[in-house]
Design a protein around this motif. Structure first.
Motif, PDB file in Angstrom:
ATOM      1  N   THR A 121       0.823  -1.212   0.000  1.00  0.00           N
ATOM      2  CA  THR A 121       0.000   0.000   0.000  1.00  0.00           C
ATOM      3  C   THR A 121       0.859   1.264   0.000  1.00  0.00           C
ATOM      4  O   THR A 121       0.528   2.241  -0.682  1.00  0.00           O
ATOM      5  N   GLN A 122       1.951   1.253   0.761  1.00  0.00           N
ATOM      6  CA  GLN A 122       2.734   2.485   0.861  1.00  0.00           C
ATOM      7  C   GLN A 122       3.290   2.947  -0.494  1.00  0.00           C
ATOM      8  O   GLN A 122       3.119   4.121  -0.854  1.00  0.00           O
ATOM      9  N   PRO A 123       3.947   2.088  -1.276  1.00  0.00           N
ATOM     10  CA  PRO A 123       4.418   2.575  -2.583  1.00  0.00           C
ATOM     11  C   PRO A 123       3.288   3.006  -3.510  1.00  0.00           C
ATOM     12  O   PRO A 123       3.456   3.955  -4.283  1.00  0.00           O
ATOM     13  N   ARG A 124       2.144   2.341  -3.438  1.00  0.00           N
ATOM     14  CA  ARG A 124       1.011   2.764  -4.255  1.00  0.00           C
ATOM     15  C   ARG A 124       0.530   4.153  -3.829  1.00  0.00           C
ATOM     16  O   ARG A 124       0.148   4.971  -4.673  1.00  0.00           O
ATOM     17  N   MET A 125       0.549   4.401  -2.523  1.00  0.00           N
ATOM     18  CA  MET A 125       0.133   5.702  -2.026  1.00  0.00           C
ATOM     19  C   MET A 125       1.093   6.793  -2.477  1.00  0.00           C
ATOM     20  O   MET A 125       0.673   7.863  -2.956  1.00  0.00           O
ATOM     21  N   VAL A 126       2.380   6.541  -2.345  1.00  0.00           N
ATOM     22  CA  VAL A 126       3.369   7.534  -2.779  1.00  0.00           C
ATOM     23  C   VAL A 126       3.185   7.857  -4.261  1.00  0.00           C
ATOM     24  O   VAL A 126       3.148   9.034  -4.659  1.00  0.00           O
ATOM     25  N   LYS A 127       3.055   6.821  -5.068  1.00  0.00           N
ATOM     26  CA  LYS A 127       2.871   7.019  -6.504  1.00  0.00           C
ATOM     27  C   LYS A 127       1.607   7.816  -6.797  1.00  0.00           C
ATOM     28  O   LYS A 127       1.613   8.735  -7.633  1.00  0.00           O
TER      29      LYS A 127
END
Length: 230
Positions: A121-127
């Motif tokens: 979830t975190q990398p998807r959120m950053v992107k």
């Protein structure tokens, strides 16, 4: 049989930084280039300008005050548009109306790494925050926009909305930003490998991949020393 090489990369970044968006894309390619190295990425907060008020500032005037002239600003934007195209980024600076305070965005990124959130979830959120800011011209300091982003990446948007109205993790995020400054980080992105070895700036994917392979190999051999990041 030896264990597969693995490494942790902490990315110190601000979602208001276009070079950090470029750095994210290059890191993705670097991980693919690094072959069988198991790379664990964690996103850490930084603020290019923590003095921006919570409601943000009119972006055009803010950028003119920072860079001095329309000509200089256009030169910077044109350069980034070209670099972005090569990385699959559609920078749309003309659509950006607000220079946001990113403290709430960093709180959201922190919550995206919670065990309660689905894996990845975190990398998807950053992107998604990068896309909203730089490609769609959305105000990533607006809590309504942040709740929308949370919903899109599969977080509990009702919980996120409640947390954003509180001071949850505000001090923790500010403390992390302070720690980065104490480490000597003065610009972002900064890629911190195994908590010790820093690669500064949006380096080419091949450069990042080489650093990842070298540190992962040294770690697997038990060769990492105790020197702090420089």
């Amino acid at each position: 049989m030896s264990e597969p090489a693995e490494i942790t990369v902490d990315v110190i970044s601000d979602v208001a930084c276009p070079w950090c968006f470029v750095g994210m894309k290059r890191l993705e390619r670097a991980i693919a280039l690094a072959g069988d190295v198991d790379v664990h990425v964690r996103w850490r907060p930084y603020q290019l300008d923590g003095a921006i008020p919570a409601e943000g500032l009119p972006r055009r005037q803010y950028m003119l005050d920072k860079f001095g002239s329309e000509e200089r600003l256009r030169e910077i934007h044109d350069k980034l548009v070209g670099i972005g195209e090569a990385e699959g980024i559609r920078f749309n600076f003309d659509a950006m109306q607000v220079s946001a305070n990113t403290l709430d965005a960093h709180r959201l990124i922190r919550w995206a790494a919670s065990p309660k959130s689905p894996p990845g979830t975190q990398p998807r959120m950053v992107k998604r925050l990068f896309e909203m800011n730089f490609e769609e011209g959305r105000d990533i300091g607006d809590r309504t926009v942040l709740v929308e982003a949370a919903d899109e990446v599969g977080m509990d948007s009702a919980l996120v909305e409640a947390l954003l109205t509180s001071n949850a993790d505000t001090d923790s995020v500010r403390a992390e930003i302070g720690t980065a400054a104490q480490m000597g980080v003065r610009g972002v992105p900064c890629f911190l490998l195994e908590g010790k070895y820093a690669v500064m700036g949006a380096q080419e994917a091949e450069t990042l991949a080489d650093a990842i392979r070298q540190i992962a190999t040294a770690k697997a051999r038990g060769e990492l020393d105790e020197k702090p990041a420089t």
